[in-house]
Design a protein around this motif. Sequence first.
Motif, mmCIF file in Angstrom:
data_model
loop_
_atom_site.group_PDB
_atom_site.id
_atom_site.type_symbol
_atom_site.label_atom_id
_atom_site.label_comp_id
_atom_site.label_asym_id
_atom_site.label_seq_id
_atom_site.Cartn_x
_atom_site.Cartn_y
_atom_site.Cartn_z
ATOM 1 N N THR A 71 -0.836 8.013 9.992
ATOM 2 C CA THR A 71 -1.922 8.369 10.917
ATOM 3 C C THR A 71 -3.299 7.948 10.407
ATOM 4 N N ASP A 72 -3.655 8.360 9.159
ATOM 5 C CA ASP A 72 -5.025 8.093 8.690
ATOM 6 C C ASP A 72 -5.317 6.599 8.595
ATOM 7 N N HIS A 73 -4.288 5.792 8.211
ATOM 8 C CA HIS A 73 -4.510 4.344 8.099
ATOM 9 C C HIS A 73 -4.629 3.692 9.483
ATOM 10 N N VAL A 74 -3.824 4.171 10.443
ATOM 11 C CA VAL A 74 -3.920 3.643 11.814
ATOM 12 C C VAL A 74 -5.331 3.910 12.349
ATOM 13 N N ILE A 75 -5.842 5.116 12.079
ATOM 14 C CA ILE A 75 -7.197 5.458 12.528
ATOM 15 C C ILE A 75 -8.237 4.560 11.842
ATOM 16 N N ASP A 76 -8.002 4.225 10.558
ATOM 17 C CA ASP A 76 -8.925 3.300 9.864
ATOM 18 C C ASP A 76 -9.003 1.960 10.584
ATOM 19 N N THR B 199 -4.069 1.286 23.745
ATOM 20 C CA THR B 199 -4.725 0.672 22.578
ATOM 21 C C THR B 199 -4.026 1.098 21.294
ATOM 22 N N LEU B 200 -3.735 2.401 21.187
ATOM 23 C CA LEU B 200 -3.062 2.936 20.001
ATOM 24 C C LEU B 200 -1.728 2.229 19.764
ATOM 25 N N ILE B 201 -0.909 2.132 20.813
ATOM 26 C CA ILE B 201 0.416 1.511 20.672
ATOM 27 C C ILE B 201 0.281 0.053 20.222
ATOM 28 N N LYS B 202 -0.680 -0.659 20.802
ATOM 29 C CA LYS B 202 -0.899 -2.069 20.426
ATOM 30 C C LYS B 202 -1.263 -2.189 18.948
ATOM 31 N N VAL B 203 -2.129 -1.286 18.472
ATOM 32 C CA VAL B 203 -2.567 -1.327 17.063
ATOM 33 C C VAL B 203 -1.380 -1.047 16.127
ATOM 34 N N ILE B 204 -0.543 -0.058 16.487
ATOM 35 C CA ILE B 204 0.623 0.256 15.640
ATOM 36 C C ILE B 204 1.563 -0.951 15.578
ATOM 37 N N LEU B 205 1.780 -1.601 16.717
ATOM 38 C CA LEU B 205 2.660 -2.779 16.750
ATOM 39 C C LEU B 205 2.055 -3.942 15.960
ATOM 40 N N GLU B 206 0.743 -4.164 16.134
ATOM 41 C CA GLU B 206 0.063 -5.268 15.429
ATOM 42 C C GLU B 206 0.115 -5.082 13.912
ATOM 43 N N THR B 207 0.100 -3.825 13.469
ATOM 44 C CA THR B 207 0.129 -3.547 12.021
ATOM 45 C C THR B 207 1.560 -3.311 11.538
ATOM 46 N N LYS B 208 2.527 -3.813 12.300
ATOM 47 C CA LYS B 208 3.969 -3.852 11.931
ATOM 48 C C LYS B 208 4.598 -2.473 11.680
ATOM 49 N N GLU B 209 4.014 -1.404 12.286
ATOM 50 C CA GLU B 209 4.557 -0.040 12.155
ATOM 51 C C GLU B 209 4.706 0.378 10.676
ATOM 52 N N LYS B 210 3.715 -0.039 9.876
ATOM 53 C CA LYS B 210 3.789 0.234 8.432
ATOM 54 C C LYS B 210 2.782 1.285 7.984
ATOM 55 N N PHE B 211 2.058 1.890 8.932
ATOM 56 C CA PHE B 211 0.949 2.777 8.559
ATOM 57 C C PHE B 211 1.171 4.217 8.997
ATOM 58 N N LEU C 215 5.208 7.487 8.422
ATOM 59 C CA LEU C 215 4.835 6.233 9.086
ATOM 60 C C LEU C 215 4.993 6.399 10.592
ATOM 61 N N LEU C 216 4.047 5.824 11.369
ATOM 62 C CA LEU C 216 4.107 5.922 12.830
ATOM 63 C C LEU C 216 4.889 4.740 13.395
ATOM 64 N N LYS C 217 5.883 5.033 14.232
ATOM 65 C CA LYS C 217 6.718 3.993 14.859
ATOM 66 C C LYS C 217 6.650 4.165 16.378
ATOM 67 N N ILE C 218 6.852 3.072 17.095
ATOM 68 C CA ILE C 218 6.857 3.134 18.557
ATOM 69 C C ILE C 218 8.285 3.393 19.035
ATOM 70 N N SER C 219 8.455 4.386 19.910
ATOM 71 C CA SER C 219 9.785 4.694 20.462
ATOM 72 C C SER C 219 10.079 3.745 21.635
ATOM 73 N N ASP C 220 11.317 3.766 22.107
ATOM 74 C CA ASP C 220 11.673 2.959 23.286
ATOM 75 C C ASP C 220 10.797 3.364 24.473
ATOM 76 N N LYS C 221 10.554 4.684 24.568
ATOM 77 C CA LYS C 221 9.718 5.194 25.660
ATOM 78 C C LYS C 221 8.298 4.615 25.554
ATOM 79 N N GLY C 222 7.822 4.470 24.303
ATOM 80 C CA GLY C 222 6.486 3.932 24.068
ATOM 81 C C GLY C 222 6.390 2.459 24.456
ATOM 82 N N ARG C 223 7.460 1.712 24.182
ATOM 83 C CA ARG C 223 7.476 0.278 24.545
ATOM 84 C C ARG C 223 7.469 0.125 26.067
#
Length: 726
Positions: free
Chosen positions: A429-434, A415-427, A488-496
Amino acid sequence: MTKQIDLIQHLKRNFGFDSFKGNQEEIIRNVLHGNDTFVLMPTGGGKSLCYQLPALMMEGTAIVISPLIALMKNQVDAMRNFGEDDGVAHFLNSSLTKAAIAQVKEDVTSGRTKLLYVAPESLTKEENILFLQSVKISFYAVDEAHCISEWGHDFRPEYRRIRPIINEIGEAPIIALTATATPKVQHDIQKTLGIQEAHVFKSSFNRPNLYYEIRPKVDASKEIIKMLKENPGKSCIIYCLSRKKVEELAELLVVNGIKALAYHAGMDAATRAANQDKFLYEEVDVIVATIAFGMGIDKPDVRIVIHYDMPKSLEGYYQETGRAGRDGGEGRCIAFYSYKDIQKLEKFMQGKPVAEQEIGKQLLIETVAYAETSLCRRKLLLHYFGEQYTEDSCDSCDNCLHPKEQFEGMEAITTLIKVILETKEKFKTDHVIDVLTGKESVSVKAYGYQELEIFGVGDDQDDKYWDAVIRHALIEGLIVKEIENYGLLKISDKGREYLKKPYSILITKNHDYSDMEDESRAGGGTAAVDLELFSLLKDLRKEISRKLNLPPFVIFQDPSLEAMSTYYPVTVEELQNMPGVGVGKAKRFGDEFLKLIKRHVEENDIDRPIDMVVKSVANKSKLKISIIQSIDRKVPLNDLAEGKGIEMNELLKELESIVYSGTRVNIDYYIDQVMDEEHRDDIFSYFKEEAESDDITTALMELGEDEFTEEEVRMVRIKFISEVGN
């Protein structure tokens, strides 16, 4: 092979050692070959030798750039102790007389001096630049190089000017050394010094002999005294963030029979040096200090490092804890954590440039994550410095010794990874949690993310739950934090890959210290109140109050009786250390209470926890003394509050503390000015004849809130306690 023996011979001849530690030999060879060198080595790993030995072997003088005068003095003294010629090492800084500077320059020019220590500020002086241009320089050593980076914990703007000055003086190889550097700080150092091509030597940041523990900040002073009494004679450094707290805590330790001294930048240089030496030569066991203490202090047998306040960054924490157990022996690192301290640090940052505030905030977020995590502390600390710790448990941190329950985290991480991707990796920690918890914060609304389907997808869990999930995902390398862009939180290759093929990951929920803060009751924490004794003491108080025709609360308040029922004081001195009991109260009313407690202890064969009857420092702070003196001079209370820069409410609090501890003050001159006689007498007789307690809210209800103000009632209560109780 000849070279190998040759280097060992130099080591033996100059320093008396038979072998090198870690990668010291490789580093020294690199310097001898004239290469730029970057050394990342934990405290106690032997960094100094990496430039000291090549300096002795090479032609010319090595310029060692160092941030502190005390640190330079230590290093120079150490070098002189190894050889016969005092001229082998010198420092050049503002503390020297003209004659001493002339001697230094003469020794350097004659070729006697192999190491010249300078502060970056001294390096920039025109006369020093001109002098050094005439000197044969073997290499430049930049010690404590993390001071270069704004992301480092001791940022010094002067360090940014080192490279241009080197260009002006004359180029030579550079060796940069630090005990703490994240990958970001390392990049900053190399770029600023112009040594991107330097050979990098990175030792492990793991200190296996150190034990790490975080405790909630509840009755921290008592906890510290208990810990030190259980470890008599062991060397300990206690770090506090403010000079005031350093002095208060040092005084408290001394009163409780612990050999301790204070150390901070506000003390004069001679006192600071004397206190440092007493600690080094074991005349005292404990030094209470701000972070001004310890950089480069070579004391191998510090057994305990305590953080009374959490530091501003994990680099600071790592460097300061690294002063424990440098000889490989026991090293306990205990920190007291309260989120209120973090909020105070955030307040201090206000008014600074925005970029500096952002950096400071990100560093604090990492500190909070470390304090609140239930993961292995060693694993998290090493991850912060770009190193992997592969063991499941280190067996030497509080989290590994007392593991918390784990839960299956596969769904949460997906769920976390999906949210970071949906929000274009622009946030961050605190904003992702929001977004996860469905909070319509300003930044969420700015991007319109409250309209997304995933908005609030994790609202069945709280912030701390998601914080733990993010922390685990970072440790697992599924997401990365872009420090350059303020976290800013980004998804790594391992995360994808994980998103395509999720697998089981167990997550431990974070500690929640918020419900434990401010639990320090008047009785001093968690020890159990002896209810039988408490009841006996209340009966005695009632008896004395009838005899003296005084309300019971004038004699001792309930919190004082609770403390007596917890710690069983049997002497006047011990009684004075109970909250709300000053010298006056103890002498006036204490005798019968002490007899009762003594009898109860003997009859019930009670083991008194007397080691934890913490003696308090006589409560005569400068402010209190000044207030009493001003009242003696009949200064109106409103003028007095204004003059001290405090609110009237705070002044009354100080006065209440003064009179409840048994000191008499006379504020009639002010009461008569601001209140009519009838009003005053009504309040006074209420406390004398009707009141069952000294509670202000109850008093206002009984007297009538429309007729009396809280300020009036408090002032007359001060007069009443002072006249009748003291």
